[in-house]
Design an enzyme around this catalytic site. Sequence first.
Site, PDB file in Angstrom:
ATOM      1  CG  HIS A   1     106.465  14.613  75.543  1.00 14.32           C
ATOM      2  ND1 HIS A   1     107.740  15.294  75.801  1.00 14.32           N
ATOM      3  CD2 HIS A   1     107.162  13.599  75.007  1.00 14.32           C
ATOM      4  CE1 HIS A   1     109.065  14.821  75.215  1.00 14.32           C
ATOM      5  NE2 HIS A   1     108.376  13.628  74.829  1.00 14.32           N
TER       6      HIS A   1
ATOM      7  CG  HIS B   1     110.590   8.137  70.524  1.00 13.32           C
ATOM      8  ND1 HIS B   1     109.345   8.309  70.579  1.00 13.32           N
ATOM      9  CD2 HIS B   1     111.302   8.325  71.939  1.00 13.32           C
ATOM     10  CE1 HIS B   1     109.042   8.615  71.747  1.00 13.32           C
ATOM     11  NE2 HIS B   1     110.051   8.656  72.433  1.00 13.32           N
TER      12      HIS B   1
ATOM     13  CG  HIS C   1     106.551   6.854  75.187  1.00 14.25           C
ATOM     14  ND1 HIS C   1     106.355   8.129  76.063  1.00 14.25           N
ATOM     15  CD2 HIS C   1     107.691   7.301  74.430  1.00 14.25           C
ATOM     16  CE1 HIS C   1     107.315   8.766  75.833  1.00 14.25           C
ATOM     17  NE2 HIS C   1     108.190   8.369  74.767  1.00 14.25           N
TER      18      HIS C   1
ATOM     19  CG  HIS D   1     111.164   7.214  78.028  1.00 11.21           C
ATOM     20  ND1 HIS D   1     112.171   7.744  77.668  1.00 11.21           N
ATOM     21  CD2 HIS D   1     110.259   7.206  77.116  1.00 11.21           C
ATOM     22  CE1 HIS D   1     112.118   8.225  76.265  1.00 11.21           C
ATOM     23  NE2 HIS D   1     110.972   8.106  76.064  1.00 11.21           N
TER      24      HIS D   1
ATOM     25  CG  HIS E   1     108.727  11.747  69.670  1.00  4.98           C
ATOM     26  ND1 HIS E   1     107.623  12.596  70.308  1.00  4.98           N
ATOM     27  CD2 HIS E   1     109.638  11.612  70.682  1.00  4.98           C
ATOM     28  CE1 HIS E   1     108.057  12.891  71.427  1.00  4.98           C
ATOM     29  NE2 HIS E   1     109.090  12.542  71.868  1.00  4.98           N
TER      30      HIS E   1
ATOM     31  CG  PHE F   1     110.296  13.943  78.584  1.00  5.21           C
ATOM     32  CD1 PHE F   1     110.412  12.670  77.779  1.00  5.21           C
ATOM     33  CD2 PHE F   1     109.129  14.061  79.144  1.00  5.21           C
ATOM     34  CE1 PHE F   1     109.484  11.906  77.572  1.00  5.21           C
ATOM     35  CE2 PHE F   1     108.033  13.180  79.027  1.00  5.21           C
ATOM     36  CZ  PHE F   1     108.132  11.988  78.072  1.00  5.21           C
TER      37      PHE F   1
ATOM     38  CG  HIS G   1     113.521  14.594  73.573  1.00  5.51           C
ATOM     39  ND1 HIS G   1     113.442  14.125  74.984  1.00  5.51           N
ATOM     40  CD2 HIS G   1     112.417  14.130  72.981  1.00  5.51           C
ATOM     41  CE1 HIS G   1     112.148  13.708  75.099  1.00  5.51           C
ATOM     42  NE2 HIS G   1     111.708  13.419  74.066  1.00  5.51           N
TER      43      HIS G   1
HETATM   44 CU1  C2O Z   1     110.002  12.700  73.916  1.00  7.85          CU
HETATM   45 CU2  C2O Z   1     110.263   9.169  74.519  1.00  7.85          CU
HETATM   46  O1  C2O Z   1     109.987  11.085  74.432  1.00  7.85           O
END
Ligand code: C2O
Length: 565
Positions: free
Chosen positions: A182, A351, A316, A320, A191, A338, A161
């Site tokens: 992203h 995810h 989203h 996070h 993802h 990230f 990631h």
């Molecule tokens: Cu690539 Cu929730 O992130």
Amino acid sequence: MASFSAVAYYIPYSSTFFPNKPPKFNNRRRNPVVKFTCKAKNGETSPGKLDRRDVLLGLGGLCSTTSLSANPMALADPALPDFKDCIDATEPNMTLINCCPPAASGIKDYVPSATTVNTRMPAQSVEVGSDYYNKYTDAIEKMKNLSPSDPRNFRQQANVHCAYCDGGYTLKGSPKLLYEIHNSWLFFPWHRWYVYFFEKICQNLIDDDTFTLPFWNWDAPQGMQIPSIYNSSVISPLYDCFRNPDHLPPTVINLDWSYDDVPVDPKLQIKYNLSTMYTQMITQSKTPNDFFGKAYRAGDDITTLDGAGQIEQTPHNHVHIWTGTAVDQSNPIDMGTFYSAARDPIFFAHHASVDRMWTIWLNNLGGSNYTDKDWLNAYFIFYNEEAKPVRVRIKDCLDTTKLGYKYEDVPIPWLDESAKPQPRATAKTLPSAPDPAQVFPTTLDKPISVIVKRPTKSGTGSSEEILVIEGIEYDKRNYVKFSVYINEDDVNASRPDNTEFLGSFSNLAHGHRTTTTITMKTNKQFRISQVLEDLGAQDYDKVLVTLIPKSNPVKINGIKIEFES
Ligand code: C2O
């Protein structure tokens, strides 16, 4: 706010985690004048085959020099990552992180064709100590115990990631441009594939091909807190200490969370969350553009693209940052930024939930996938469950049953009209405020209100009006957020279940702590035709737009309303 210091939890670079490369500072990116590339010795390529240079995943080599030239592939080709030269990212405090994968050779194309379909279940339905729980923890523990140089090792998986989003790769054909999964239409499919291979590795390690990852059902009341399996009081490989200590169960998640939010009654928070889901999935997600994010093609500079889809930003990004340790805005870790997000096992449940939104949007809301070939043909490279590198394309991940999974059919309460935001106050006389031209460009360091003229319709074409916040400039390394209201004369009284609250713009911090800013310049769109009708303001010729900063300030270049093109 908790009183501990985030610094005390900081893990510096450890060679145990990164045995493949010594830490060394690499600033080629910032002075990309001449670049060394690696060419395989007998490096012919044939049509449809990978360029031999791709075969060396993240492996440095010194074979020839090439000067940078104009991008030969500009436009009408997929945006692809260039694997020939993976570059280190940096953590906060300038510590170097090597998130490049181990070297590999012999990348093969892979098209899934599952014969059985397993069901991913909601994480809150899993009991600590159940058979399923034991399998899950066993898989993650085995993954954590693999050799650190094994690409299936848990930390290596987290690094996948990091490499794909924190500047590990450049854009194929454009060595000056960073590749990024992203902020564009790559977000959902990348993802999906990433979680797919993570799940395959779990299955392989416990020798059970019926095993599935759970999803964090944050869109329904029973799932709106950190699921107990990730917060077990017994020592568990699913636990991560880098979570916001104020947000452990039973705290209800806030799907549009800001650092300065004052906690509200849990029942009220649930109501707000359902409205946030309604707004994001229904009101604001009408087209693939809205839902998936905008096109990203060969030659495109991700730092100036129109950007992320509605769901990527909310919920989203907020899930996070709400989960990750967030005591200090300038130093978020694990889920909050990230480069480290996937070091928390809850990332994969988060995810899976984001991925489930894709299926809901298609199956319940009449959404459709992009049919653009530059989306369908874009590829990624992952290590599979046998630690072999495979190349996969977006077009081969569109049917989850071919990938061997579906989602348990659990209630989706925000589909109900009762979740739809309601006007806080019915149509009123707008207060006076300046014209955007008098205010912008400016730095959003305090609330700003402007009166924006609506366009007049002439001829055919869509009459759907889009509010555009133009030229939002910020440093990609920082967490950024601001909220947007329409025809609201008292933003302090407005809540996510009020129609006047349009939503938020957000950027999750990327790990780079280079000394140079990474300036992003993007736009944010909101659909307002239905909103104005709901507010009884469909006949107004102007609207009041208010922006409220919630983070590091951003620069805004303008606000306008246009018809959807
Ligand atoms: Cu690539 Cu929730 O992130």
